[in-house]
Design an enzyme around this catalytic site. Structure first.
Site, PDB file in Angstrom:
ATOM      1  N   LYS A 188       0.874  -1.189   0.000  1.00 47.79           N
ATOM      2  CA  LYS A 188       0.000   0.000   0.000  1.00 47.79           C
ATOM      3  C   LYS A 188       0.899   1.224   0.000  1.00 47.79           C
ATOM      4  O   LYS A 188       1.429   1.615   1.024  1.00 47.79           O
ATOM      5  CB  LYS A 188      -0.875  -0.032   1.250  1.00 47.79           C
ATOM      6  CG  LYS A 188      -2.221   0.635   1.123  1.00 47.79           C
ATOM      7  CD  LYS A 188      -2.210   2.116   0.806  1.00 47.79           C
ATOM      8  CE  LYS A 188      -1.963   2.999   1.994  1.00 47.79           C
ATOM      9  NZ  LYS A 188      -1.793   4.437   1.609  1.00 47.79           N
ATOM     10  N   GLU A 263       9.223   1.501  10.887  1.00 54.83           N
ATOM     11  CA  GLU A 263      10.298   2.455  10.590  1.00 54.83           C
ATOM     12  C   GLU A 263       9.661   3.832  10.658  1.00 54.83           C
ATOM     13  O   GLU A 263       8.882   4.194   9.771  1.00 54.83           O
ATOM     14  CB  GLU A 263      10.847   2.221   9.183  1.00 54.83           C
ATOM     15  CG  GLU A 263      11.509   0.882   8.964  1.00 54.83           C
ATOM     16  CD  GLU A 263      12.855   0.776   9.632  1.00 54.83           C
ATOM     17  OE1 GLU A 263      13.423   1.810  10.022  1.00 54.83           O
ATOM     18  OE2 GLU A 263      13.331  -0.359   9.773  1.00 54.83           O
ATOM     19  N   CYS A 297      13.640  10.570   6.536  1.00 52.08           N
ATOM     20  CA  CYS A 297      13.388  10.208   7.938  1.00 52.08           C
ATOM     21  C   CYS A 297      14.639  10.421   8.790  1.00 52.08           C
ATOM     22  O   CYS A 297      14.555  10.792   9.950  1.00 52.08           O
ATOM     23  CB  CYS A 297      12.932   8.767   8.021  1.00 52.08           C
ATOM     24  SG  CYS A 297      14.023   7.647   7.145  1.00 52.08           S
ATOM     25  N   GLU A 396       9.490  16.600  14.320  1.00 50.87           N
ATOM     26  CA  GLU A 396       9.969  16.335  12.959  1.00 50.87           C
ATOM     27  C   GLU A 396       9.264  17.280  11.983  1.00 50.87           C
ATOM     28  O   GLU A 396       8.037  17.299  11.919  1.00 50.87           O
ATOM     29  CB  GLU A 396       9.661  14.880  12.591  1.00 50.87           C
ATOM     30  CG  GLU A 396      10.218  14.487  11.245  1.00 50.87           C
ATOM     31  CD  GLU A 396       9.874  13.045  10.875  1.00 50.87           C
ATOM     32  OE1 GLU A 396       8.707  12.658  11.030  1.00 50.87           O
ATOM     33  OE2 GLU A 396      10.781  12.320  10.434  1.00 50.87           O
TER      34      GLU A 396
HETATM   35  P1  NAD Z   1       2.220   8.794   7.220  1.00 52.48           P
HETATM   36  O1  NAD Z   1       2.345   8.113   8.529  1.00 52.48           O
HETATM   37  O2  NAD Z   1       1.259   9.898   7.084  1.00 52.48           O
HETATM   38  O3  NAD Z   1       1.792   7.733   6.106  1.00 52.48           O
HETATM   39  C1  NAD Z   1       2.557   6.578   5.827  1.00 52.48           C
HETATM   40  C2  NAD Z   1       1.668   5.548   5.164  1.00 52.48           C
HETATM   41  O4  NAD Z   1       0.680   5.131   6.103  1.00 52.48           O
HETATM   42  C3  NAD Z   1       0.912   6.044   3.942  1.00 52.48           C
HETATM   43  O5  NAD Z   1       0.871   5.022   2.976  1.00 52.48           O
HETATM   44  C4  NAD Z   1      -0.480   6.307   4.492  1.00 52.48           C
HETATM   45  O6  NAD Z   1      -1.486   6.213   3.518  1.00 52.48           O
HETATM   46  C5  NAD Z   1      -0.598   5.182   5.497  1.00 52.48           C
HETATM   47  N1  NAD Z   1      -1.586   5.393   6.557  1.00 52.48           N
HETATM   48  C6  NAD Z   1      -2.092   6.561   7.030  1.00 52.48           C
HETATM   49  N2  NAD Z   1      -3.001   6.327   8.009  1.00 52.48           N
HETATM   50  C7  NAD Z   1      -3.053   4.988   8.176  1.00 52.48           C
HETATM   51  C8  NAD Z   1      -3.762   4.128   9.061  1.00 52.48           C
HETATM   52  N3  NAD Z   1      -4.627   4.615   9.960  1.00 52.48           N
HETATM   53  N4  NAD Z   1      -3.543   2.807   8.990  1.00 52.48           N
HETATM   54  C9  NAD Z   1      -2.662   2.303   8.105  1.00 52.48           C
HETATM   55  N5  NAD Z   1      -1.972   3.062   7.231  1.00 52.48           N
HETATM   56  C10 NAD Z   1      -2.158   4.389   7.265  1.00 52.48           C
HETATM   57  O7  NAD Z   1       3.687   9.235   6.810  1.00 52.48           O
HETATM   58  P2  NAD Z   1       4.129  10.028   5.502  1.00 52.48           P
HETATM   59  O8  NAD Z   1       3.750  11.469   5.672  1.00 52.48           O
HETATM   60  O9  NAD Z   1       3.688   9.302   4.283  1.00 52.48           O
HETATM   61  O10 NAD Z   1       5.723   9.861   5.566  1.00 52.48           O
HETATM   62  C11 NAD Z   1       6.516  10.668   6.337  1.00 52.48           C
HETATM   63  C12 NAD Z   1       6.923   9.959   7.606  1.00 52.48           C
HETATM   64  O11 NAD Z   1       7.566   8.735   7.302  1.00 52.48           O
HETATM   65  C13 NAD Z   1       7.929  10.752   8.409  1.00 52.48           C
HETATM   66  O12 NAD Z   1       7.599  10.722   9.770  1.00 52.48           O
HETATM   67  C14 NAD Z   1       9.230  10.007   8.156  1.00 52.48           C
HETATM   68  O13 NAD Z   1      10.195  10.192   9.151  1.00 52.48           O
HETATM   69  C15 NAD Z   1       8.764   8.607   8.041  1.00 52.48           C
HETATM   70  N6  NAD Z   1       9.751   7.776   7.316  1.00 52.48           N
HETATM   71  C16 NAD Z   1      10.523   6.887   8.024  1.00 52.48           C
HETATM   72  C17 NAD Z   1      11.487   6.117   7.379  1.00 52.48           C
HETATM   73  C18 NAD Z   1      12.378   5.163   8.143  1.00 52.48           C
HETATM   74  O14 NAD Z   1      13.053   4.363   7.520  1.00 52.48           O
HETATM   75  N7  NAD Z   1      12.411   5.205   9.460  1.00 52.48           N
HETATM   76  C19 NAD Z   1      11.647   6.245   5.999  1.00 52.48           C
HETATM   77  C20 NAD Z   1      10.852   7.150   5.310  1.00 52.48           C
HETATM   78  C21 NAD Z   1       9.906   7.911   5.982  1.00 52.48           C
END
Ligand code: NAD
Length: 502
Positions: A188, A263, A297, A396
């Site tokens: 997803k 992550e 991230c 962040e």
């Molecule tokens: P997000 O948490 O908003 O969304 C991530 C994913 O989760 C998306 O596909 C979204 O559609 C899905 N999602 C949202 N609500 C959900 C729910 N209730 N249940 C299941 N899935 C759901 O994050 P984002 O804005 O897409 O990405 C940015 C974040 O990701 C930042 O906090 C960043 O630090 C983190 N990130 C971490 C790593 C790592 O390796 N640690 C790598 C990349 C990004």
């Protein structure tokens, strides 16, 4: 090509879900726009999957797992992984261009992502082959009466939910080890960047991956991500994204004790000591916060600089930040593209406003670049006079915004570095390698860079401590994310056991 598939100047954008080896519409018929962040134009629409589509995809993945993939040899899976890598390499430029339109990142960075993506599949092909040789490893249990061996078995059906900052690469970090392990996948992607995820469907089709092994669902977090997290026939959830969403995914996983790896975000410190080379420091500080628009991230978004070197370093940082070429990711020489979406743009600008109201000083940036009136563009921004209680220091931001504090000695630097709920990454720079090693050992972070920031290798473990996550991706640790470990113990003594029957 279906009638609704759109041809951009470079590529075909898929417009259906990929489930069970077939391209299908979402059951509910909903669609989501795809917006080019450099132009704010809607360039495409993708299906908005919901719980019914999740169910179809999980059923397809279960069928494929039970139907042979789960019991296949690592060598067999390695061949598919190498074919995926080859298919990605063959379309490198096209895929990179799709990523630029979808995410906004500069084209050379997108090409780099696609190369890393192909490398990742090749790396896990090797690990899949090695896995065959590790099956049945003996464990010394300290007695000849028993023979204990270990089998590594695939975890089953995996739900993989990813963010938008490295769309194709974040998917690879999950798909490649899962497929290598023998798991089947329901991917997803973020609703903000669904295009290259769908290309995995096209690649699976092209290389003849058995139907149902890899399924792709585009949709929102609420309508597709949440039902995937709570589906009772999903064995494992692998999530990358923000801490609040990670909490929701973990809560859903807890309802039936699903295996889960997370992550999450970061607010990573970069400690620069007084003996560091100023030019090198400026280069890596910039790479640590402006690369990929700071939407990383592990971005080293908190700079801790020794007070003796701070004036010279900040003067050079300001000069270089102001020279950074900003623009459409397709324009030659651009090193900073737009933020991914209007929502992200507003969020980052909100943080900047908050910092100003709280009394921080903008050393440089803080505004829309002159001449870029459309698109989600923001100047590279550096804040000084930052206090520890400010939101810009604690939370962040996920954009090209650096917060700077000075320190007087090593223990003060470590105290400031540690005063965070996150523990993803950290960086330290000094001419004294012994000091670097000492500080690296003391830092509570899953990744520590010495005299650099951000270089990432498929072979090395990736993941965070504290609220930055659970588990590790990449390297052999990434493969173990998708494996169950089974012991098989045999009583091999000729002597009767003799506990009850004497
Ligand atoms: P997000 O948490 O908003 O969304 C991530 C994913 O989760 C998306 O596909 C979204 O559609 C899905 N999602 C949202 N609500 C959900 C729910 N209730 N249940 C299941 N899935 C759901 O994050 P984002 O804005 O897409 O990405 C940015 C974040 O990701 C930042 O906090 C960043 O630090 C983190 N990130 C971490 C790593 C790592 O390796 N640690 C790598 C990349 C990004």
């Amino acid at each position: 090509m279906s009638a609704r598939q759109k041809k951009s100047s470079d590529a075909v954008f898929r417009d259906r879900l990929f489930i069970g080896g077939r391209w299908v519409d979402a059951v509910g018929g909903g669609r989501l726009p795809v917006i080019d962040p450099a132009t704010e134009e809607t360039i495409h629409e993708v299906p908005a999957a919901d719980a019914a589509d999740v169910d179809r995809a999980v059923t397809a993945a279960r069928g494929a797992f039970d139907g042979g993939w789960g019991g296949s040899s690592g060598a067999c899976r390695a061949e598919y992984l190498r074919n995926i890598a080859a298919a990605i390499r063959a379309r490198r430029d096209e895929l990179a261009r799709v990523e630029v339109r979808d995410n906004g990142k500069p084209l050379p960075e997108a090409r780099w992502d696609i190369d890393d993506t192909a490398d990742c599949f090749e790396y896990y092909a090797e690990l899949a082959e090695e896995l065959d040789g590790r099956q049945g490893e003996a464990v010394d249990v300290g007695t000849a009466d028993f023979r204990s061996t270990v089998r590594y078995e695939p975890v089953g059906v995996v739900g993989q939910i990813i963010p938008w900052n490295y769309p194709m690469l974040m998917a690879a970090w999950k798909l490649a080890p899962a497929l290598a392990a023998g798991a089947t996948c329901v991917l997803k992607p973020s609703e903000l960047t669904p295009l290259t995820a769908l290309e995995y469907g096209a690649i699976a089709e092209e290389i003849g991956l058995p139907p149902g092994v890899l399924n792709v669902l585009t949709g929102t977090g609420a309508d597709a991500g949440a039902p995937l997290s709570r589906h009772s026939d999903v064995d494992k959830l692998a999530f990358t994204g923000s801490v609040p969403t990670g909490m929701r995914v973990m809560t859903a996983a807890a309802q039936d004790i699903k295996n889960v790896s997370l992550e999450l975000g970061g607010k990573s410190p970069f400690i620069v000591f007084e003996d560091a080379d100023v030019e090198q420091a400026v280069e890596w500080i910039m790479f640590g916060i402006f690369w990929n628009q700071g939407e990383v991230c592990s971005a080293t978004s908190r700079l801790l600089v020794h007070e003796d070197i701070a004036p010279a370093l900040l003067a050079r940082l300001k000069e270089e930040a102001e020279r950074l070429p900003i623009g459409n990711g397709f324009d030659p020489g651009v090193l900073l593209g737009p933020l991914v979406s209007e929502g992200q743009y507003r969020k980052v600008r909100g943080f900047i406003e908050d910092g100003l109201i709280a009394g921080a000083t903008v050393l440089t940036g803080g505004d829309r670049p002159v001449g870029l009136e459309r698109g989600y563009f923001l100047q590279p921004t550096v804040f000084t006079d930052v206090r520890e209680d400010m939101r810009i220091w604690r939370e962040e931001i996920f954009g090209p915004v650096l917060c700077v504090k000075t320190f007087g000695n090593e223990s003060e630097a470590l105290r400031l570095a540690h005063a965070t709920d996150y523990g993803l990454a950290a960086a330290v720079m000094s001419a004294g390698l012994e000091r670097c090693e000492r500080v690296a050992a003391a830092l509570r972070a899953g990744i520590v860079w010495i005299n650099c920031s951000q270089p990432t290798f498929t072979q090395a473990p990736w993941g965070g401590m504290k609220q930055s996550g659970i588990g590790r991706e990449l390297g052999r640790w990434g493969l173990h994310n998708y494996l169950e470990v089974k012991q098989i113990t045999r009583y091999q003594s000729a002597r009767p056991w003799g506990w009850y029957l004497k």
